[in-house]
Scaffold this active site. Structure first.
Site, short mmCIF file in Angstrom:
data_model
loop_
_atom_site.label_atom_id
_atom_site.label_comp_id
_atom_site.label_asym_id
_atom_site.label_seq_id
_atom_site.Cartn_x
_atom_site.Cartn_y
_atom_site.Cartn_z
N THR A 69 -14.90 0.16 -5.15
CA THR A 69 -13.65 0.00 -5.88
C THR A 69 -13.49 1.13 -6.89
O THR A 69 -14.29 2.08 -6.91
CB THR A 69 -13.59 -1.42 -6.50
OG1 THR A 69 -12.35 -1.59 -7.15
CG2 THR A 69 -14.72 -1.71 -7.47
N LYS A 73 -13.49 5.33 -4.76
CA LYS A 73 -13.02 5.27 -3.38
C LYS A 73 -12.96 6.65 -2.71
O LYS A 73 -13.25 6.80 -1.53
CB LYS A 73 -11.67 4.56 -3.31
CG LYS A 73 -11.79 3.05 -3.50
CD LYS A 73 -10.47 2.36 -3.27
CE LYS A 73 -10.60 0.86 -3.35
NZ LYS A 73 -9.31 0.19 -3.14
N ASN A 94 -12.90 1.60 1.53
CA ASN A 94 -13.31 0.62 0.52
C ASN A 94 -14.56 -0.14 0.95
O ASN A 94 -14.98 -1.09 0.28
CB ASN A 94 -12.18 -0.38 0.21
CG ASN A 94 -11.96 -1.38 1.32
OD1 ASN A 94 -12.34 -1.14 2.47
ND2 ASN A 94 -11.35 -2.51 1.01
N ASP A 110 -8.57 -3.09 3.37
CA ASP A 110 -7.42 -3.49 2.55
C ASP A 110 -6.22 -3.91 3.40
O ASP A 110 -5.51 -4.87 3.07
CB ASP A 110 -7.01 -2.35 1.61
CG ASP A 110 -7.89 -2.27 0.37
OD1 ASP A 110 -8.55 -3.27 0.04
OD2 ASP A 110 -7.93 -1.20 -0.27
N ALA A 137 0.77 5.01 -4.79
CA ALA A 137 0.34 5.93 -3.72
C ALA A 137 -1.15 6.23 -3.84
O ALA A 137 -1.60 7.30 -3.45
CB ALA A 137 1.17 7.20 -3.76
N GLY A 138 -1.91 5.28 -4.40
CA GLY A 138 -3.35 5.44 -4.48
C GLY A 138 -4.02 4.93 -3.21
O GLY A 138 -3.37 4.74 -2.18
N TYR A 226 -4.21 -9.41 -9.44
CA TYR A 226 -4.39 -10.88 -9.38
C TYR A 226 -4.85 -11.49 -10.71
O TYR A 226 -5.22 -12.65 -10.76
CB TYR A 226 -5.35 -11.27 -8.25
CG TYR A 226 -6.62 -10.46 -8.24
CD1 TYR A 226 -7.69 -10.81 -9.05
CD2 TYR A 226 -6.72 -9.34 -7.44
CE1 TYR A 226 -8.83 -10.05 -9.05
CE2 TYR A 226 -7.87 -8.58 -7.43
CZ TYR A 226 -8.93 -8.94 -8.23
OH TYR A 226 -10.06 -8.19 -8.24
P1 NDP Z 1 -5.43 4.22 -7.64
O1 NDP Z 1 -5.96 4.58 -8.99
O2 NDP Z 1 -5.89 4.97 -6.45
O3 NDP Z 1 -3.81 4.34 -7.67
C1 NDP Z 1 -3.10 3.82 -8.74
C2 NDP Z 1 -1.58 3.92 -8.48
O4 NDP Z 1 -0.91 3.29 -9.59
C3 NDP Z 1 -1.06 5.35 -8.42
O5 NDP Z 1 -0.06 5.42 -7.44
C4 NDP Z 1 -0.46 5.55 -9.82
O6 NDP Z 1 0.61 6.44 -9.84
C5 NDP Z 1 0.06 4.18 -10.11
N1 NDP Z 1 0.22 3.92 -11.55
C6 NDP Z 1 -0.77 3.74 -12.46
N2 NDP Z 1 -0.24 3.50 -13.68
C7 NDP Z 1 1.13 3.54 -13.53
C8 NDP Z 1 2.22 3.36 -14.42
N3 NDP Z 1 2.02 3.12 -15.73
N4 NDP Z 1 3.46 3.43 -13.92
C9 NDP Z 1 3.67 3.68 -12.61
N5 NDP Z 1 2.67 3.85 -11.71
C10 NDP Z 1 1.41 3.79 -12.17
O7 NDP Z 1 -5.73 2.66 -7.49
P2 NDP Z 1 -5.88 1.81 -6.13
O8 NDP Z 1 -4.85 2.27 -5.17
O9 NDP Z 1 -7.28 1.79 -5.70
O10 NDP Z 1 -5.53 0.33 -6.65
C11 NDP Z 1 -4.23 0.01 -7.11
C12 NDP Z 1 -4.22 -1.42 -7.64
O11 NDP Z 1 -4.40 -2.34 -6.57
C13 NDP Z 1 -5.34 -1.70 -8.65
O12 NDP Z 1 -4.81 -2.52 -9.69
C14 NDP Z 1 -6.36 -2.46 -7.84
O13 NDP Z 1 -7.13 -3.33 -8.63
C15 NDP Z 1 -5.46 -3.23 -6.89
N6 NDP Z 1 -6.13 -3.58 -5.64
C16 NDP Z 1 -6.14 -4.90 -5.26
C17 NDP Z 1 -6.71 -5.28 -4.08
C18 NDP Z 1 -6.70 -6.71 -3.69
O14 NDP Z 1 -7.41 -7.06 -2.72
N7 NDP Z 1 -5.91 -7.56 -4.33
C19 NDP Z 1 -7.37 -4.30 -3.19
C20 NDP Z 1 -7.27 -2.93 -3.65
C21 NDP Z 1 -6.68 -2.60 -4.85
P3 NDP Z 1 0.37 8.05 -9.89
O15 NDP Z 1 0.10 8.44 -8.48
O16 NDP Z 1 1.66 8.57 -10.41
O17 NDP Z 1 -0.79 8.28 -10.81
#
Ligand code: NDP
Length: 285
Positions: A69, A73, A94, A110, A137-138, A226
């Site tokens: 996590t 990743k 993941n 995922d 877009a993460g 969550y």
């Molecule tokens: P990443 O760090 O790879 O990506 C984070 C994303 O959030 C980016 O697109 C970023 O935008 C955006 N972001 C962060 N802060 C802001 C803000 N203030 N305003 C707008 N956009 C924002 O994280 P992950 O992709 O790994 O995870 C994303 C979320 O999903 C996490 O909260 C994680 O815990 C959750 N998750 C839940 C899972 C589940 O099973 N329920 C599984 C996997 C993840 P930018 O590109 O502009 O920086």
């Protein structure tokens, strides 16, 4: 829970930082106990710059595998010798499985978790029935986008603060993926069958005030966050009478193929891990 650790105990775990509040140990250890396995699932916090060294040291299978996590990743993708088809499509990993042959296999669960959560909480939802929009877009968004493309979605719209990151996903997944800036979210939300929040924006972050009213009444709204179970986005969706899917259901469903990969057997159905997780996060069923 009082389980004996023996000389034959199998070990798997989750690597993240911070990992202290991860629900994965609760989920996997409950399944281990219900299945009567001699195994343990532990949390690991490698140093910030030390994930690759940590994972390299596990080659050979002394630890069966790791869920990975934030923030490791990308390192998990880099350290993988082999990628499953879905991890390669997503460009995100993941799950790492350490083979006895010394190889590290990267996977991405995922997408399976996300589609499983939709099937459970929005019965009848058809991923192929209309465009879907993913905010973020993460790594999580990549897995989600790849899963929806694979499931036949006619269009996947990625809305992100940093549009260049959304464009990388579009380049990887092809012409079904379209990109939008956050301030064009209302355009992206028009006519969709689902909205998925895959950002890590702060729970109370007013900057992520998404225009849900621009979605059709039949749209399903999903939040990968969550904690709390009903996020401000899901609360707003309920006010608008939209069906909702929560991130806890995704978390539990993405854990299923991990358990099977670690321990080579199916998840026991007798254990209600959702109730355990809800108790841990103080939510309601
Ligand atoms: P990443 O760090 O790879 O990506 C984070 C994303 O959030 C980016 O697109 C970023 O935008 C955006 N972001 C962060 N802060 C802001 C803000 N203030 N305003 C707008 N956009 C924002 O994280 P992950 O992709 O790994 O995870 C994303 C979320 O999903 C996490 O909260 C994680 O815990 C959750 N998750 C839940 C899972 C589940 O099973 N329920 C599984 C996997 C993840 P930018 O590109 O502009 O920086």
């Amino acid at each position: 829970m009082s389980r004996k650790i023996t000389g034959a105990t199998l070990v798997a775990g989750v690597a993240g930082s911070p990992v202290r509040h991860s629900l994965s140990p609760i989920i996997h250890n409950a399944w281990i106990e219900a299945a009567g396995l001699d195994a343990v699932y532990a949390p690991f916090t490698p140093p910030a710059e030390g994930f690759r060294r940590f994972a390299e040291g596990l080659r050979g299978g002394a630890v069966r595998g790791l869920n990975v996590t934030v923030p490791f990743k990308e390192d998990a993708l880099a350290v993988s010798d082999d990628l499953s088809e879905r991890a390669a499509a997503a460009g995100a990993v993941n799950l790492l499985v350490f083979g006895e042959d010394g190889r590290i296999r990267g996977d991405n669960t995922d997408g399976v978790g996300l589609l499983g959560a939709f099937a459970a909480q929005a019965p009848g939802f058809d991923p192929a029935a209309g465009p879907v929009v993913i905010v973020g877009a993460g790594g999580a968004a990549r897995g989600a986008a790849a899963a929806f493309v694979e499931a036949g979605a006619p269009e996947v719209r990625i809305v992100n603060r940093t549009v260049a990151k959304a464009e990388l996903i579009a380049e990887a997944l092809g012409p079904k993926v379209r990109t939008y800036a956050l301030d064009a979210a209302a355009d992206a939300f028009a006519g969709v069958s689902a909205v998925i929040n895959a950002t890590s924006a702060g729970l109370l972050d007013a900057s992520l005030d998404l225009p849900l009213e621009a979605t059709p009444p039949a749209a399903v709204v999903m939040d990968m966050t969550y904690k709390p179970l009903v996020t401000p986005l899901l609360a707003r969706a309920k006010e608008l009478d939209r069906r909702t899917v929560d991130g806890l259901e995704m978390l539990i469903r993405q854990a299923v193929p991990s358990f099977e990969a670690f321990f080579g057997r199916p998840v026991p159905t007798s254990m209600d891990v959702r109730a355990l997780c809800l108790a841990a996060i103080g939510g309601q069923a």
